[in-house]
Design an enzyme around this catalytic site. Structure first.
Site, PDB file in Angstrom:
ATOM      1  N   ASP A 212       4.680  -4.038  -0.557  1.00 54.34           N
ATOM      2  CA  ASP A 212       4.865  -2.587  -0.498  1.00 54.34           C
ATOM      3  C   ASP A 212       6.312  -2.236  -0.790  1.00 54.34           C
ATOM      4  O   ASP A 212       7.243  -2.928  -0.353  1.00 54.34           O
ATOM      5  CB  ASP A 212       4.471  -2.099   0.899  1.00 54.34           C
ATOM      6  CG  ASP A 212       4.651  -0.609   1.067  1.00 54.34           C
ATOM      7  OD1 ASP A 212       3.873   0.152   0.460  1.00 54.34           O
ATOM      8  OD2 ASP A 212       5.585  -0.201   1.802  1.00 54.34           O
ATOM      9  N   GLU A 243       4.516  -3.506  -5.639  1.00 52.29           N
ATOM     10  CA  GLU A 243       4.430  -2.065  -5.901  1.00 52.29           C
ATOM     11  C   GLU A 243       5.740  -1.585  -6.516  1.00 52.29           C
ATOM     12  O   GLU A 243       6.756  -1.474  -5.836  1.00 52.29           O
ATOM     13  CB  GLU A 243       4.149  -1.292  -4.618  1.00 52.29           C
ATOM     14  CG  GLU A 243       3.980   0.197  -4.873  1.00 52.29           C
ATOM     15  CD  GLU A 243       4.104   1.050  -3.616  1.00 52.29           C
ATOM     16  OE1 GLU A 243       3.600   2.184  -3.629  1.00 52.29           O
ATOM     17  OE2 GLU A 243       4.733   0.592  -2.642  1.00 52.29           O
TER      18      GLU A 243
END
Length: 534
Positions: A212, A243
């Site tokens: 993330d 990400e």
């Protein structure tokens, strides 16, 4: 000829095992190709879903929500919805205690999913801790473990104010979340605690991680972390996908900076599938989708593709006018084309109904997540959508599995919104996104036979549960498609594994025992025939 070739391909597939060598290998088993993100599901529900559905239907893996300890917003100051989904992205410690379950339940889920060849990929929040302070006794972290308190962030309030300033992006607090220091100023303590957290899960059988907010970490720091991870329990290196949001190619931080560490999320794919699904641009333009440099997309071998994720579905990170369950007709078109095409590594999304972007999963008044309810039709109730169980989507996972690495061939279009193509001699896909009925005789690339259209059903002992398509000796088939509605899909998806009357078709492929039995019978028949001839 069709059956013998199919048997040979399937037998070879069943006998072949993957060889994993790097963090860009997804560690999929048995020719499986698609990850499903079971957003906010409990570990107990995921374990059951692996055994009853994902394993039998040949899904490759599950991306699970962050398993670490997190803040609990019992009184959400930002909206009327308490226990918002994003509380999972505000970690306070690295014990595996979350609203999805306990450490024991997490370990049991990993073991049970792995037993049916479904890998677990953890959404790892390692860029930051929760907002509101810099002391986290459960790790433990204190002020000396964060970039802002160490003076590395150039802004007065410690926040990011200029997205084109890479130092701010990587050393300041994203949305006031405490940014972890990975360097030598605390003797690499931050890095080591994160590595310890990730390795604990790898040792349980986890296959890899979605990183993330990777864009807010220096690639060298992530590479350092990746190099310190243990090998997977089943062999090979853990799969890393990161990400990095870059929708318009004007970002200061580029996805290509992260290719050495692992694969990267391709957010432009979401935008293009929305345009395709809604027929905002004609489908004939997608002939070289993703591969031609004019698309501005990353190399296929580095791309994680998806039509939506938990963020942009809610118009959060990377958000925009993308497709979701709220537009079922257009959504299924985008998903089907994306899985039929040969670009990237595929991940699909499975979520829940929400009215506000903050809204957490179906829960009781104390924020305890409800069980996923499977109804008599095999679909979900109780607020869970379970897009991965929709016939069109689960069967397109089968399509992608069978198509494998076969190239796109036999492209055809009508100059507008009626297109078709094959994946070598393994699979064929057609889409009518016109507003009127379209029909054409098309080259499928397939051997002759009668095939079940996987968009409408599967093979049965007597034929197909849905519609069928006949391919002639030259590989041509007549394709006749009424326009799509919410209830009717104007698509055809054929694979060499899904032929009419195949009683041994289970979960995308022919079952191994049935293959061996029929192969043995075939050999016996050939032997008898040879004896009769001579």
């Amino acid at each position: 000829m069709l059956y013998g070739k199919t048997v040979l391909c399937v037998v070879l597939s069943l006998l072949t095992t993957g060889v994993f060598s790097s963090i860009t290998e997804p560690n999929f088993a048995d020719g499986r190709t698609v990850i499903v993100h079971l957003f906010e599901w409990k570990w107990t529900d995921i374990a059951e879903e692996c055994e009853r559905f994902l394993g039998p239907h040949k899904f490759a893996g599950v991306q699970v929500s962050p398993p670490s300890e997190h803040l609990v917003f019992a009184d959400n100051p930002y909206s009327e919805y308490d226990y918002p989904w994003w509380e999972r992205y505000q970690p306070i410690g690295y014990q595996l205690i979350s609203r999805s379950g306990t450490p024991e339940e997490f370990a049991d889920m990993v073991t049970r999913c792995l037993a049916v060849d479904v890998r677990i990929y953890v959404d790892a929040v390692i860029n930051h801790m929760a907002g509101g302070g810099y002391v986290f006794p459960k790790v433990p972290f204190d002020e000396g473990d964060f970039n802002v308190k160490l003076g590395l962030c150039p802004t007065e309030d410690g926040g990011i104010h200029d997205v084109n300033d890479t130092v701010q992006m990587r050393y300041c607090n994203l949305l006031a979340l405490a940014d972890i220091h990975y360097g030598e100023l605390n003797n690499y303590y931050g890095r080591d605690k994160v590595v310890e957290y990730l390795n604990k899960m790898i040792d349980m059988g986890v296959a890899g991680f979605r990183i993330d907010a990777a864009k807010h970490m220096y690639p060298a720091e992530l590479d350092d972390v990746a190099n310190r991870l243990h090998d997977c329990t089943f062999g090979g290196r853990p799969y890393i996908y990161q990400e990095v949001i870059d929708r318009f190619s004007n970002e200061a931080i580029k996805p290509s900076e992260y290719f050495e560490t692992g694969d990267v999320t391709e957010f432009k794919f979401c935008d293009q599938m929305a345009l395709l699904g809604r027929a905002s641009v004609p489908a004939d333009r997608f002939q070289n989708f993703g591969f031609d440099p004019s698309w501005g997309m990353m190399p296929s071998e580095s791309a994680i593709i998806f039509v939506e994720n938990h963020d942009n579905q809610r118009n959060h990170g990377g958000g925009g006018d993308i497709l979701s369950f709220q537009e079922p007709r257009e959504y299924k078109i985008g998903i089907a084309f994306g899985l039929a095409w040969n670009y990237g590594t595929a991940r699909i999304f499975s979520g829940y109904v929400f009215e506000h972007s903050d809204q957490g999963p179906p829960s009781d008044t104390s924020g305890n997540t409800n069980n996923v309810v499977i109804n008599a039709e095999g679909m979900c109730d109780g607020g869970w959508i379970c897009e991965h169980r929709w016939r069109e989507i689960r069967n397109m996972v089968c399509f992608r599995n069978v198509a494998g690495d076969e190239p796109v061939e036999n492209w055809w279009d009508n100059g507008d919104n009626f297109i078709a193509f094959s994946r070598g001699d393994k699979a064929f896909f057609a889409l009518n996104n016109e507003r009127i009925r379209q029909s054409e005789t098309l080259q499928t690339g397939l051997p002759p036979g009668t095939y079940c259209n996987l968009i409408t059903g599967e093979p049965t002992a007597t034929g197909c549960s849905g519609s069928s398509v006949v391919v002639n000796e030259d590989g041509y088939a007549y394709v006749d498609l009424l326009p799509s509605t919410d209830e009717r899909d104007a698509m055809v998806a054929l694979t060499i594994a899904a032929t009419s009357g195949r009683s041994d078709y289970t979960g995308c492929v022919v079952e191994a025992a049935a293959v061996q039995l029929k192969f043995n019978l075939l050999l016996i028949a050939i032997t008898v025939l040879v004896q009769l001839i001579y």
